[in-house]
Design a protein around this motif. Structure first.
Motif, mmCIF file in Angstrom:
data_model
loop_
_atom_site.group_PDB
_atom_site.id
_atom_site.type_symbol
_atom_site.label_atom_id
_atom_site.label_comp_id
_atom_site.label_asym_id
_atom_site.label_seq_id
_atom_site.Cartn_x
_atom_site.Cartn_y
_atom_site.Cartn_z
ATOM 1 N N GLU A 115 0.912 -1.398 0.000
ATOM 2 C CA GLU A 115 -0.216 -0.088 0.110
ATOM 3 C C GLU A 115 0.789 1.298 0.191
ATOM 4 O O GLU A 115 0.495 2.145 -0.672
ATOM 5 C CB GLU A 115 -1.127 -0.048 1.337
ATOM 6 N N CYS A 116 1.842 1.329 0.863
ATOM 7 C CA CYS A 116 3.018 2.394 0.980
ATOM 8 C C CYS A 116 3.433 2.645 -0.496
ATOM 9 O O CYS A 116 3.580 3.928 -0.879
ATOM 10 C CB CYS A 116 4.157 2.390 1.956
ATOM 11 N N LEU A 117 4.058 1.718 -1.059
ATOM 12 C CA LEU A 117 4.766 1.825 -2.286
ATOM 13 C C LEU A 117 3.730 2.137 -3.398
ATOM 14 O O LEU A 117 3.973 3.114 -4.371
ATOM 15 C CB LEU A 117 5.398 0.443 -2.696
ATOM 16 N N ASN A 118 2.467 1.591 -3.237
ATOM 17 C CA ASN A 118 1.355 1.947 -4.420
ATOM 18 C C ASN A 118 1.049 3.478 -4.137
ATOM 19 O O ASN A 118 1.105 4.173 -5.168
ATOM 20 C CB ASN A 118 0.288 1.268 -4.183
ATOM 21 N N LYS A 119 0.940 3.881 -2.884
ATOM 22 C CA LYS A 119 0.516 5.464 -2.717
ATOM 23 C C LYS A 119 1.914 6.366 -3.250
ATOM 24 O O LYS A 119 1.537 7.360 -3.674
ATOM 25 C CB LYS A 119 0.395 5.581 -1.209
#
Lengths: 158, 144
Positions: A115-119
């Motif tokens: 999720e962090c990397l996607n954001k």
């Protein structure tokens, strides 16, 4: 994003398990978890890694806490244009206390990292493992990761 | 990597049965679906039974069902039951391997074998079925 305790924002919370960004005070626990998994104690390495990855918005050094005890960590970052590769998330370290395995801690950490990397702009996530590291290889496979279009190459320099 | 016919039959059977753990399927059911010989599959199922991966249920509505541990059994475990794919080794007596060129070629072929083995070792039956379902779900969303 949910609760905050001591100024630290939780990225994930389930019962007593929380996942948040690491702080300098977590490094001794990270050193211990790494030592339990690899047999090597390297406090200077982890101190330096925290300095490099603990405070930038496109680098993520996360820890999982169960009932206040740090039981796992994961580190990832955005990388771009390495031999033509568009911006992509990389996970390059992960460790779960052996006593905390089989409780989906690793899966939760992996999901939060994704999720962090996607954001941060990634639409893919990569990692690199030793061929004989069956524990981590099976874990990342079980999360849906497969062989990608890049191959690791190396040579001795002596 | 080219798998032998018996290995492919075994993989089809185990994955089909593990994907439907509540259902008993006959050798003919599986053979028809994968377009393989029912006679050949029956022999493979006996081998899988001896390995503790499938069991036969007698009587009306009987057939085979998966009885192994899908989270612990890897594709490598299955392949090993039917093929000799141990650790890649140099010095297995291949023609020309005593030459410089033969040894260099052997190192490349070993590299390929080691990657294939590491891949098979890292994928459990449960993982393969999970990724199959993810792929189907992504396809249904038009993002595969």
């Amino acid at each position: 994003m949910s609760n905050k305790t001591n100024g630290e924002e939780y990225l994930f919370e389930l019962d007593e398990l929380v996942i948040r960004r690491a702080s300098a005070g977590d490094m001794s626990a990270v050193v211990d978890i790494d030592q339990l998994n690899t047999g090597i104690t390297k406090p200077e390495y982890w101190k330096d890694t925290f300095v490099r990855f603990g405070s930038r918005s496109d680098r993520f050094f996360l820890v999982a806490e169960d009932s206040g005890e740090v039981i796992a960590f994961i580190i990832g970052e955005m990388r771009a244009w390495e031999f033509g590769s568009p911006p992509c998330g990389w996970i390059f370290a992960m460790g779960v206390n052996p006593n905390a395995r089989l409780k989906k801690v690793g899966s939760h950490m992996f999901n939060v990292m994704c999720e962090c990397l996607n954001k941060a702009g990634a639409d893919k996530v990569r990692t690199m493992l030793a061929r004989d590291d069956n524990l981590n290889m099976a874990f990342f496979r079980s999360q849906g990761m497969m062989g990608g279009p890049f191959i690791e190459l190396e040579m001795p320099l002596d | 990597m080219k798998l032998q016919k018996a290995t492919r039959c075994a993989l089809f059977a185990v994955l089909e049965l593990a994907n439907n753990p509540e259902t008993q399927l006959s050798a003919t059911d599986i053979a028809d679906k994968y377009n393989i010989s029912a006679n050949h599959l029956a022999k493979v199922l006996r081998d899988l039974g001896r390995a503790g991966l499938v069991e036969s249920v007698r009587g009306a509505g009987g057939g085979y069902r998966f009885c192994g541990n899908s989270k612990r059994t890897t594709l490598y475990d299955l392949v090993l039951l039917f093929e000799d794919v141990g650790e890649a080794q140099q010095g297995d007596g291949d023609d020309g391997e005593h030459t410089e060129v033969g040894a260099a070629l052997g190192r490349i072929l070993n590299e390929i074998d080691e990657i294939a083995i590491a891949t098979l070792r890292s994928i459990t039956i449960a993982t393969l079925l999970k990724t199959m379902h993810w792929h189907a779900e992504r396809e249904s969303r038009g993002v595969a």
